[in-house]
Structure formats: structure tokens, C-alpha cells
Design a protein around this motif. Structure first.
Motif, short mmCIF file in Angstrom:
data_model
loop_
_atom_site.label_atom_id
_atom_site.label_comp_id
_atom_site.label_asym_id
_atom_site.label_seq_id
_atom_site.Cartn_x
_atom_site.Cartn_y
_atom_site.Cartn_z
N GLY B 152 13.12 -9.60 4.33
CA GLY B 152 11.81 -9.05 4.01
C GLY B 152 11.77 -7.55 4.21
O GLY B 152 11.32 -6.80 3.33
N PHE B 153 12.30 -7.11 5.34
CA PHE B 153 12.27 -5.69 5.65
C PHE B 153 13.11 -4.89 4.66
O PHE B 153 12.66 -3.87 4.11
CB PHE B 153 12.78 -5.50 7.09
N THR B 154 14.33 -5.40 4.39
CA THR B 154 15.20 -4.70 3.44
C THR B 154 14.56 -4.64 2.07
O THR B 154 14.56 -3.59 1.41
CB THR B 154 16.56 -5.43 3.34
N ALA B 155 14.00 -5.78 1.64
CA ALA B 155 13.39 -5.82 0.32
C ALA B 155 12.21 -4.85 0.25
O ALA B 155 12.03 -4.15 -0.75
CB ALA B 155 12.93 -7.24 0.00
N PHE B 156 11.45 -4.79 1.34
CA PHE B 156 10.29 -3.89 1.36
C PHE B 156 10.72 -2.43 1.22
O PHE B 156 10.19 -1.68 0.39
CB PHE B 156 9.52 -4.10 2.67
N ARG B 157 11.74 -2.06 2.01
CA ARG B 157 12.24 -0.69 1.91
C ARG B 157 12.74 -0.39 0.50
O ARG B 157 12.47 0.66 -0.07
CB ARG B 157 13.38 -0.49 2.91
N ALA B 158 13.48 -1.37 -0.06
CA ALA B 158 14.04 -1.17 -1.40
C ALA B 158 12.92 -1.03 -2.42
O ALA B 158 12.99 -0.19 -3.33
CB ALA B 158 14.95 -2.33 -1.75
N CYS B 159 11.87 -1.84 -2.26
CA CYS B 159 10.75 -1.76 -3.20
C CYS B 159 10.09 -0.39 -3.13
O CYS B 159 9.75 0.21 -4.16
CB CYS B 159 9.72 -2.85 -2.89
N LEU B 160 9.91 0.10 -1.89
CA LEU B 160 9.31 1.42 -1.73
C LEU B 160 10.14 2.48 -2.45
O LEU B 160 9.61 3.29 -3.22
CB LEU B 160 9.23 1.77 -0.24
N LEU B 161 11.43 2.43 -2.22
CA LEU B 161 12.33 3.40 -2.85
C LEU B 161 12.24 3.28 -4.37
O LEU B 161 12.13 4.28 -5.09
CB LEU B 161 13.75 3.13 -2.40
N ALA B 162 12.24 2.02 -4.85
CA ALA B 162 12.17 1.80 -6.29
C ALA B 162 10.88 2.38 -6.85
O ALA B 162 10.86 3.01 -7.92
CB ALA B 162 12.25 0.30 -6.59
N PHE B 163 9.78 2.17 -6.10
CA PHE B 163 8.50 2.65 -6.58
C PHE B 163 8.47 4.18 -6.65
O PHE B 163 7.99 4.75 -7.63
CB PHE B 163 7.38 2.15 -5.65
N VAL B 164 9.05 4.81 -5.63
CA VAL B 164 9.10 6.27 -5.64
C VAL B 164 9.90 6.76 -6.84
O VAL B 164 9.49 7.67 -7.57
CB VAL B 164 9.70 6.79 -4.31
N GLY B 165 11.03 6.10 -7.06
CA GLY B 165 11.86 6.48 -8.21
C GLY B 165 11.10 6.31 -9.51
O GLY B 165 11.13 7.17 -10.40
N TRP B 166 10.36 5.21 -9.59
CA TRP B 166 9.61 4.93 -10.82
C TRP B 166 8.52 5.98 -11.03
O TRP B 166 8.27 6.42 -12.15
CB TRP B 166 9.00 3.54 -10.74
N LEU B 167 7.87 6.39 -9.90
CA LEU B 167 6.84 7.42 -10.01
C LEU B 167 7.41 8.69 -10.63
O LEU B 167 6.75 9.36 -11.43
CB LEU B 167 6.27 7.74 -8.63
N GLY B 168 8.68 8.99 -10.27
CA GLY B 168 9.34 10.15 -10.86
C GLY B 168 9.43 10.02 -12.37
O GLY B 168 9.04 10.93 -13.12
N VAL B 169 9.89 8.87 -12.84
CA VAL B 169 10.00 8.63 -14.29
C VAL B 169 8.62 8.73 -14.93
O VAL B 169 8.43 9.35 -15.98
CB VAL B 169 10.62 7.24 -14.56
N PHE B 170 7.65 8.10 -14.27
CA PHE B 170 6.28 8.11 -14.75
C PHE B 170 5.79 9.55 -14.96
O PHE B 170 5.25 9.90 -16.01
CB PHE B 170 5.41 7.38 -13.72
N GLY B 171 6.04 10.38 -13.93
CA GLY B 171 5.62 11.78 -14.02
C GLY B 171 6.28 12.48 -15.19
O GLY B 171 5.62 13.21 -15.95
N LEU B 172 7.57 12.23 -15.36
CA LEU B 172 8.30 12.86 -16.47
C LEU B 172 7.69 12.47 -17.81
O LEU B 172 7.48 13.32 -18.68
CB LEU B 172 9.77 12.42 -16.44
N VAL B 173 7.40 11.18 -17.95
CA VAL B 173 6.84 10.71 -19.22
C VAL B 173 5.48 11.36 -19.48
O VAL B 173 5.20 11.84 -20.59
CB VAL B 173 6.71 9.17 -19.22
N VAL B 174 4.64 11.36 -18.42
CA VAL B 174 3.32 11.95 -18.59
C VAL B 174 3.45 13.42 -19.00
O VAL B 174 2.81 13.87 -19.95
CB VAL B 174 2.50 11.81 -17.29
N ALA B 175 4.32 14.14 -18.27
CA ALA B 175 4.51 15.56 -18.59
C ALA B 175 5.01 15.72 -20.02
O ALA B 175 4.51 16.57 -20.77
CB ALA B 175 5.48 16.18 -17.60
N GLY B 176 5.98 14.87 -20.39
CA GLY B 176 6.58 14.98 -21.72
C GLY B 176 5.56 14.74 -22.83
O GLY B 176 5.51 15.48 -23.81
N THR B 177 4.73 13.70 -22.66
CA THR B 177 3.79 13.40 -23.73
C THR B 177 2.63 14.38 -23.74
O THR B 177 2.08 14.68 -24.79
CB THR B 177 3.25 11.96 -23.59
N ARG B 178 2.27 14.90 -22.57
CA ARG B 178 1.21 15.92 -22.51
C ARG B 178 1.59 17.14 -23.32
O ARG B 178 0.81 17.71 -24.06
CB ARG B 178 0.97 16.35 -21.06
#
Lengths: 325, 459
Positions: B152-178
């Protein structure tokens, strides 16, 4: 009508000859009988004498197409092509590797295959057409949408899963019916239920979606609008008009399949241990019994061509406008 | 450490396919009607979500299509010696999964083997018990009971990391389309970015924890010989993709060329081509495939000298299977194209071209082929999922890929008897079926989106 059928049968002949030549090329030209003997006797440690003996026992020691040593007709008849391929036209399929007569084996295995395939086919057709009609009736509603979503999901599940999962749940966990086997006479129904149910369920996804498209295409046509305009209730429009007119495209896909029901299903039969033609073919493939596979290919194509002819004939019965004179 | 690049035949074909896809994309960009149709696919949320999933699978398959042979350790100055085993980049990335084999079955996230063994316990002598796994959950040491917390703990940490990484992609897409002056995530960009990003989020939320956990546990358990099931799944993806993609590559030229020629020239050419495809068509597909595979197996078995490694033999068998599937499946598309060509050649602009004395082949290439592209594209996308499913069934029946090659079919085949065991071993089957289901479902949904975009008439 009779003239038409005769003409179609005559057209079928060159196609069957083509099939025959193709399988002959596949089985005897790609690999020589020597290769086959080596496979059957084991690739390693095989002597040339053993190969010659194997070939002589099974009649593969003759020339392929033309026998230069023969006189008269035997120039063509005393060849592998004539003995092994051309004779299939009169129903002489020769013997399998275990020495049994293939034609007789096919005859005795046809019934179990039909016992599975026919109920599956009829029940499946009934269930899927009913479902498709219901979806088309409630078109463009949430019911229709989720129905189609379920159909796509069901289509994406491997057929193997239906069989393995069904067998495990129904036979092993709940012990409702025997896992596999086949009984003679009336006792057979206990063995038949599970394969039939699984056969029907596994076909629901793709067929329902397909029939739904056909129904929807009919729904958009002018005569349906006319029927509605004159005040017919929607149910009547569906059952009297749309169902009847959608039968032609449904028939196209369905009638071709009917003769092929004799062939049985490779997967279902071998999974449930049903001694039909499908499991016969699978066993032959696993045992690398070329004569059996060759015979099954030939029979399969004969049945397919019969199916095509039946389809065309059935058109005239459903739609009197179509005439073949 | 050096390595020697190995290009298997199927690798060559799959990279050729990638190149062809890029080429076709460039052609499409020049053709307004096709571009418009693909824009409609891009606007479809379901289509783009499934395309994202498919791309993830394709990425795994491509990584698995870069093969090499590692250099063995040798004294300096001597000629380099390379390992017999052919590995892929995916193997290198998943090295822990590949090499950390247990003795036999172990359940997902288990720390102990699935079968009792006689083990020596210091102070107690020989005891029959479930032995600890060599790799799964080893890091826990004595705290064996804390698997759930640890996971549970490992998965939680991994999910957090994944989410942060995804936020990065999200930001790039938003910036790109803007920057292009478009509003994103409201369905107004003309491209379903929201579906792509959401699917991407799901993918990273699943795959990052999976990746992290697979280093410590056997996430999907192990099979009979102790091999990690997750690794087998990853390896099966390439087999499925090759069957689906290379087969279409094989059948496409034949179907297009023969279909157009039959429809355009008519007469005896038409008769001949119709005869050929009726003959092929009238043999039930499975039987023709069975017969051809059987014959090919004889060729392979009687000529062992043709292959230097087992990988090459399995590869050739895979390709042969693609060819056979291609030969049995071109007839449907060919018939469709013939019918459409018959219709097209009667149209005025084609007759005008003929009257101007434009050569037949030029008419075919310039006028007929582009007008058939939508049928070709629909047929190609529709065929893929069926082929992946067919591979599993064929391999199961024993006429599919080489038994040594990992594929969904061979996985299911080796796992089917495990349901009869007591206690039951369910995880390999479940994992194989789920992975196949996701792949095929994505392919089906994508095919639907493509068909809707290219053929608006069909419901």
C-alpha cells in the motif's frame, strides 16, 4: 429455378477443382512425401528403407502427377494426385494414419457435431436477433448506448475465455453439469447444455451489434416512415415491416453457415471432449495426420459452396422480386 | 560492455511498418478529405482514449523489437564473443523481471511458494512448510506479515510520483494549446485532449506503481517454472501486435492491387481474380491456416540447418503465420475494392481522363486509388482486433506461433490445466485474458471511431 440450380452446381465444379489443386500443391509440392514420412517416423534416426516402406504402405511411392511407366489411362490414374486428391470428388478419402477409413469416421462423427452446432446456431440466432431488435427499438436512448457498449466489451473477450471460464464456473465450482464428455441417446443432453450455452453467449457481442446495424439501416428507410405516417403502432412497424425486410441481409450471413455446421467447432468440441468433426480435425492437426486434414479441407469447401448456393436460393423465397431466370 | 545488434525479420518488418505509417501520415496531411476524416477521429473522445492505450501497447512492442546479443566477458585483446541468447531493449529494461525466477508457482504478492516443501529450519530439523521465495518480498526480511502495508505504501508513493509526472504533461499540453490560441479541455480544440490526458493519467497511475512493485514482488505471480507472469505479458504484446500489423501489411498490397485490377480492367482478368479469391474463400479459414501451418512446420523441422538460434526459428514461424493469415484474409477486402472500382470507373471524371488518353495505370493511381482509401483504412483498422484474438486461438490449438515464443495464446495454453489444480492457480490465465481484453477492446473502440469518421453513412 431448376436450370438456375444446375448452372450454379456446374459453376461450383471449377472452384472445387481449384480447391483440390490448391490443397494438393500445399500437401505434396511444398513438402515431398519423403518429408512427410520423415515427420511421421521421427526426424532423427530414420533410414531410407523405412521411408520407402512408409511410402509404399500408404501409396505415396507413386509419381506426383504423371506416371511415365504406366500404359493407357494409368499414366494419369496411377499417380498420387489421382489416388489422393481426385478421388475425393467421389467421396473416397482414403485412410488415416491409424488405418481407419476417413469417410466412415466422418459419417459417424457428423451427428455429435450437429447435436452441438444446430442448437447453438438456432438458439444463438434467436437470442441475438431478439437483443438486436430490442436495442434498435430503444435506439438513441441510454439503454441502446449501454447495450452497444456491452456488446463491444463482449466482442473483445477471447472465445477461449468463455469456454475456460464457463467450464470452470458452471462445471467445477457449481457442479451443475459434467465438465466434458458425450453420451449416447437421450442422456446426451446433460453434456450438450454447457457447450451450447457457452456457444450462444460467446457469439452475442458481435452478432447483436451486427444485426442492430442492419435493423437501424432498415429503420431509416422510406417505407418505415410511410408505415408510421399511416398511424401504425411502433411495435407493429417493427415486427411486421422491419423484421421482415431485415431478413435478407441477415440471411446472407446466416445461410452460408448452415452447411458448415456439419464441420463442428474446433475449439468447443475439443474442449468438451465431444467426438465430432471439429475435435477430429484438431486431433489430426496435433497428430500431423495429413490425409485427415486434407479431407476436412475438401469437405469444408464443398459445404461452403453448397451454402452459397443455398443462400441465393433462399433469397428468392424471402423476396419474390429476386428472380434468377 | 558491448553488444551486437540483431535484426530479426519481424523486427525489420515492424520498423518498416513504422516508416510506412509516417510516410502515409505525410501523404494524408496533403490530402484534404483524408485529413478531415482523421480530424474527426481526433475529435472523438473514445477514439483518442483508445488510441492512447494502443500507443502504450505499441511502445512496449517497439521496445521489444530492438534486439541485440550481449557481449560475453572475455580477456582483453581477444576477439569479442557474443551470447547466444537474443535479448531486446525491453528485456534489458525488465531485467529484474526476466532474471528473478522462483522455483515454481507463487501467488501475486506472495512471499512464500505455492507448494509445500521439506525445508531445514535451524534447531528444528526438517519441516514441511511453504518456503520463502527467493525474490518476491525478500526485502521485508522478518516482517513478512506486513506485505499489505508495504504494498500500500509503495503503491501510494508511486501514485503520487505518477500524478506529479502527469501534471507536468498536463501543463505542457495546456501551454501548447494556449499558444495556438485554442481553449483546451473544453472540447473546443478539435482534438480530444481531455480524453488523451485522462487516459494517460489512468495509464501512469497503473503502470508506475506496477513498475515499482514488480521490482520487489511478483505482481501477477509466477508460473509453473517460476517465471514472472508480468514479464510474459509484456513479451506477449509484441507477438500480438506483429500478428495484427504485419498480417495487414502482407494482405494489403495483394488485396488493393488485385481488387482494383479486377474492377478496372474487367474481362478475363476479372474472371481470373474472382476465381482465385472464390477458391481461397471457399476453404474454411481455420482449416486452410491449419493445413498451411502444418506444412510449414514440416519444412522447418526437416531443415534445422537453416536457423542458427531458436529465436530465429520462432521468428520465421511467426512471419510464416502472418503470411498465411494474410493470404486467407485478403479476399474480403479485395471483393469490396473490386465492387467499388466497378462503380468508380463508370463515373464521368474517369471517362474524361480516359478520353484525354491518360494511361490506365495513371488513372488507377491518380483517380481510383485515392477514392478507395477510406475503405482500405476502415478494413485495416477493423481487422486488427480479430487477428489478435485469432492468434490466441490458433496458438492454443497448436497451429499458431512457435511454442517457445511468448504470446497470449501460448500463455493461456500452458495455464489452462492450472484451473484443475487444487488449490487453483488462476493468476496467469487472469492476467493473460485481462491484458488481451484491454488490447482488443482498445482496438475495437478505435476501429469504431475510425469507421464513424470515414464512413458516416454506417450507423
Amino acid at each position: 429455378m431448376l436450370a438456375y440450380i444446375v448452372r450454379r452446381l456446374l459453376y461450383a465444379l471449377p472452384i472445387l477443382i481449384g480447391v483440390n489443386l490448391l490443397t494438393f500443391a500445399l500437401f505434396f509440392v511444398v513438402n515431398t512425401p519423403d518429408d512427410m514420412a520423415r515427420m511421421q517416423l521421427g526426424v532423427k534416426r530414420v533410414t531410407p528403407e523405412a521411408i520407402e516402406k512408409w511410402k509404399a504402405e500408404r501409396g505415396y511411392d507413386k509419381p506426383l502427377l504423371v506416371n511415365g511407366e504406366g500404359a493407357g489411362l494409368s499414366v494419369v490414374t496411377n499417380t498420387i494426385f489421382f489416388e489422393k486428391s481426385a478421388r475425393m470428388f467421389v467421396g473416397d478419402f482414403g485412410r488415416a494414419e491409424d488405418g481407419r477409413d476417413i469417410a466412415r469416421e466422418i459419417g459417424s462423427r457428423m451427428l455429435p457435431s450437429l447435436a452441438i452446432a444446430l442448437p447453438t446456431f438456432i438458439l444463438g440466432l434467436f437470442v441475438t436477433i431478439t437483443l438486436a431488435l430490442t436495442l434498435a427499438f430503444f435506439r438513441a436512448t441510454a439503454f441502446d448506448f449501454w447495450g452497444v457498449v456491452l456488446c463491444v466489451a463482449a466482442m473483445s473477450i477471447s472465445g477461449l475465455f468463455y469456454i475456460i471460464g464457463g467450464q470452470y464456473m458452471i462445471s467445477k465450482l457449481w457442479r451443475l453439469v459434467p465438465i466434458s464428455g458425450f453420451g449416447a441417446g437421450l442422456e446426451a443432453w446433460r453434456f450438450l447444455i454447457l457447450p451450447v450455452v457457452i456457444g450462444v453467449v460467446s457469439g452475442i457481442g458481435s452478432s447483436t451489434r451486427w444485426y442492430r446495424t442492419i435493423f437501424l439501416e432498415e429503420v431509416g428507410k422510406d417505407y418505415v416512415r410511410t408505415a408510421r405516417a399511416k398511424g401504425l403502432p411502433e411495435t407493429l412497424v417493427f415486427f411486421r415491416h422491419i423484421l421482415r425486410n431485415a431478413l435478407i441481409p441477415i440471411l446472407t450471413g446466416v445461410v452460408v453457415v448452415i452447411p458448415l455446421l456439419f464441420m463442428g467447432s474446433l475449439l468447443t468440441e475439443s474442449f468438451f471432449g465431444i467426438p465430432g468433426l471439429g475435435s477430429y480435425t484438431i486431433d489430426a492437426i496435433n497428430a500431423q495426420d495429413f490425409s485427415v486434414v486434407r479431407s476436412m479441407v475438401f469437405i469444408g469447401s464443398v459445404l461452403y459452396i453448397v451454402g452459397l448456393i443455398l443462400t441465393d436460393i433462399s433469397y428468392t423465397l424471402v423476396d419474390p422480386r429476386i428472380r434468377f431466370e | 560492455m558491448g553488444f551486437q545488434i540483431v535484426v530479426l525479420w519481424s523486427d525489420g518488418l515492424i520498423w518498416l511498418l513504422v516508416a510506412a505509417a509516417i510516410g502515409v501520415a505525410m501523404l494524408i496531411a496533403k490530402s484534404p478529405p483524408l485529413l478531415a476524416a482523421w480530424r474527426r477521429v481526433g475529435a472523438s473522445r473514445v477514439g483518442m482514449a483508445s488510441a492512447t492505450v494502443l500507443l502504450a501497447f505499441i511502445l512496449i512492442g517497439l521496445l521489444d523489437s530492438l534486439h541485440y546479443r550481449a557481449q560475453l566477458e572475455s580477456k582483453p585483446g581477444k576477439k569479442a564473443v557474443y551470447a547466444v541468447e537474443v535479448l531486446s531493449v525491453l528485456d534489458a529494461l525488465a531485467a529484474p523481471l526476466r532474471s528473478r525466477n522462483e522455483k515454481t508457482y507463487s501467488a501475486p504478492f506472495a512471499t512464500r511458494l505455492y507448494a509445500k516443501e521439506t525445508i531445514d529450519v535451524p534447531g528444528q530439523g526438517s519441516v514441511r512448510d511453504y518456503p520463502r521465495l527467493k525474490h518476491g518480498g525478500q526485502h521485508l526480511g522478518e516482517r513478512e506479515g506486513e506485505v499489505a502495508e508495504d504494498v500500500g505504501f509503495t503503491a501510494f508513493r508511486a501514485c503520487l510520483l505518477a500524478f506529479v509526472g502527469w501534471l507536468g504533461v498536463f501543463g505542457l499540453v495546456v501551454a501548447g494549446t494556449r499558444r495556438q490560441g485554442q481553449v483546451t479541455l473544453a472540447g473546443q480544440t478539435g482534438f480530444a485532449w481531455d480524453a488523451v490526458l485522462l487516459t494517460l493519467l489512468v495509464i501512469v497511475l497503473v503502470s508506475v506503481p506496477l513498475f515499482w512493485l514488480s521490482g520487489r514482488y511478483h505482481v501477477f505471480g509466477t508460473d509453473k517454472v517460476g517465471q514472472d507472469v508480468l514479464y510474459q505479458i509484456l513479451k506477449s504484446v509484441r507477438t500480438g501486435l506483429i500478428i495484427g500489423l504485419v498480417t495487414t501489411l502482407v494482405m494489403l498490397p495483394m488485396a488493393v492491387l488485385l481488387g482494383i485490377v479486377a474492377g478496372y480492367f474487367r474481362g478475363w482478368v476479372d474472371d481470373l481474380i474472382q476465381y482465385i479469391y472464390t477458391v481461397l474463400n471457399s476453404i474454411p479459414g481455420v482449416l486452410l491456416i491449419a493445413a498451411a501451418v502444418l506444412m510449414m512446420q514440416v519444412v522447418i523441422d526437416t531443415h534445422p540447418e537453416w536457423f542458427s538460434t531458436a529465436a530465429e526459428r520462432a521468428d520465421l514461424r511467426l512471419l510464416a503465420l502472418c503470411f498465411i493469415l494474410g493470404i486467407t484474409s485478403w479476399t474480403g477486402l479485395c471483393r469490396l475494392l473490386r465492387g467499388e472500382t466497378l462503380k468508380l470507373r463508370e463515373l464521368e471524371y474517369i471517362q474524361a481522363a480516359q478520353a484525354f488518353g491518360v494511361s490506365n495505370w495513371r488513372i488507377i493511381i491518380r483517380h481510383i486509388l485515392p477514392n478507395l482509401m477510406h475503405i482500405v483504412i476502415i478494413a485495416l483498422v477493423m481487422d486488427f482486433s480479430g487477428l489478435v484474438l485469432a492468434e490466441a486461438v490458433l496458438s492454443y490449438v497448436g497451429i499458431g506461433v512457435d511454442p517457445t515464443m511468448t504470446s497470449f495464446g501460448t500463455m493461456i495454453n500452458s495455464a489452462r490445466l492450472e484451473l484443475g489444480r487444487d488449490p487453483v492457480v488462476w493468476w496467469s490465465l487472469a492476467a493473460a485474458f485481462s491484458a488481451m481484453f484491454i488490447l482488443v477492446l482498445a482496438a475495437n473502440l478505435f476501429a469504431d471511431a475510425v469507421r464513424d469518421a470515414f464512413d458516416p453513412r454506417a450507423a
